[in-house]
Write a protein that holds these residues in place. Structure first.
Motif, mmCIF file in Angstrom:
data_model
loop_
_atom_site.group_PDB
_atom_site.id
_atom_site.type_symbol
_atom_site.label_atom_id
_atom_site.label_comp_id
_atom_site.label_asym_id
_atom_site.label_seq_id
_atom_site.Cartn_x
_atom_site.Cartn_y
_atom_site.Cartn_z
ATOM 1 N N ALA A 75 35.876 -25.772 -1.680
ATOM 2 C CA ALA A 75 35.560 -26.873 -2.939
ATOM 3 C C ALA A 75 34.013 -26.578 -3.285
ATOM 4 O O ALA A 75 33.834 -26.580 -4.396
ATOM 5 N N ALA A 78 33.753 -23.479 -5.198
ATOM 6 C CA ALA A 78 34.026 -23.346 -6.379
ATOM 7 C C ALA A 78 33.161 -24.351 -7.458
ATOM 8 O O ALA A 78 32.885 -23.831 -8.593
ATOM 9 N N HIS A 79 32.762 -25.344 -6.825
ATOM 10 C CA HIS A 79 31.721 -26.058 -7.661
ATOM 11 C C HIS A 79 30.582 -25.419 -8.007
ATOM 12 O O HIS A 79 30.237 -25.518 -9.152
ATOM 13 N N LEU A 82 31.199 -22.729 -10.819
ATOM 14 C CA LEU A 82 31.297 -23.194 -12.312
ATOM 15 C C LEU A 82 29.696 -23.862 -12.729
ATOM 16 O O LEU A 82 29.415 -23.508 -13.766
ATOM 17 N N PHE A 104 35.860 -19.300 -12.177
ATOM 18 C CA PHE A 104 36.796 -19.884 -11.215
ATOM 19 C C PHE A 104 37.949 -18.978 -11.125
ATOM 20 O O PHE A 104 38.341 -18.816 -9.815
ATOM 21 N N PHE A 139 34.135 -32.345 -10.092
ATOM 22 C CA PHE A 139 34.436 -31.416 -11.061
ATOM 23 C C PHE A 139 34.695 -32.133 -12.575
ATOM 24 O O PHE A 139 34.218 -31.296 -13.681
ATOM 25 N N LEU A 142 31.473 -31.885 -14.192
ATOM 26 C CA LEU A 142 30.955 -30.709 -14.920
ATOM 27 C C LEU A 142 31.851 -30.491 -16.223
ATOM 28 O O LEU A 142 30.921 -29.901 -17.328
ATOM 29 N N VAL A 164 40.593 -31.317 -16.387
ATOM 30 C CA VAL A 164 40.691 -30.865 -14.757
ATOM 31 C C VAL A 164 42.244 -30.857 -14.309
ATOM 32 O O VAL A 164 42.786 -29.735 -13.657
ATOM 33 N N ALA A 168 44.020 -27.509 -13.067
ATOM 34 C CA ALA A 168 44.397 -27.451 -11.942
ATOM 35 C C ALA A 168 46.145 -27.171 -11.730
ATOM 36 O O ALA A 168 46.499 -26.167 -10.740
#
Length: 201
Positions: A75, A78-79, A82, A104, A139, A142, A164, A168
């Motif tokens: 996680a 991924a953050h 981005l 991503f 998320f 962002l 999001v 997802a």
């Protein structure tokens, strides 16, 4: 001299402990990302990492703590991916959206283990599901930061959360095989979702 500072074979005890922890995390990522939650046991992780259980408990209290650490590590990657993808909010909305989606995709699909850990594992593990919910605001933030400020903060927040969730679920469907589209089609669709939201918010 502190015990952790003593060297053996050119490395300190602290360094060796950190290296063993990374071995266990790598083993956890392999098992969780390739075979799913049921495959992750203390014994399986140790066998995969080629370490004894003694070393497992040196770094983790139990299996759940390891699984959570693997999930949080992915996680965080991924953050950061981005964040790094859209440093300049003055760029064209579609350019920003494409940069974010591509970053991503590169993380989640080029290494499908990470995609399965972040998006599929929480659907079968309550602990990861709860942690995923707690990470959602980060998320969403962002996405919200990329939306025009001409709308209210509440509208931007709801749009970000909705996006999001939509994104997802698209990635989940792609990863579990229920959405049969090309990688290029997936990216293009996600970019359209984001760029339209940025344009019309």
């Amino acid at each position: 001299m502190p015990t952790g500072s003593r060297t053996w074979g050119g490395t300190t005890l602290t360094d060796r402990k950190a290296a063993r922890r990374e071995q266990l995390l790598a083993a956890g990522l392999d098992l969780l990302g390739n075979e799913g939650i049921p495959a992750v046991s203390v014994r399986a992780v140790c066998r995969h990492a080629k370490l004894t259980e003694r070393y497992f408990y040196e770094s983790f209290a139990d299996r759940e703590e390891l699984v959570l650490a693997v999930y949080e590590g992915v996680a965080a990657q991924a953050h950061q991916a981005l964040v790094d993808a859209v440093p300049d909010s003055s760029r064209d909305p579609e350019v920003r959206a494409e940069a974010a989606v591509t970053a991503f995709v590169e993380l989640m699909l080029d290494d499908p283990r990470k995609g399965r850990v972040l998006l599929l594992a929480p659907t079968t593990d309550p602990t990861l599901s709860a942690r995923g919910v707690s990470l959602l605001p980060a998320f969403a933030a962002l996405v919200r930061e990329q939306l025009p400020t001409r709308t209210s903060e509440l509208d931007r927040e709801m749009t970000a959360i909705g996006l999001v969730g939509a994104l997802a679920n698209l990635f989940i469907a792609y990863l579990n095989g229920t959405l049969e589209v090309s990688r290029e089609q997936l990216i293009a669709h996600c970019v359209r979702l984001l760029s339209r939201a940025e344009t019309h918010s």
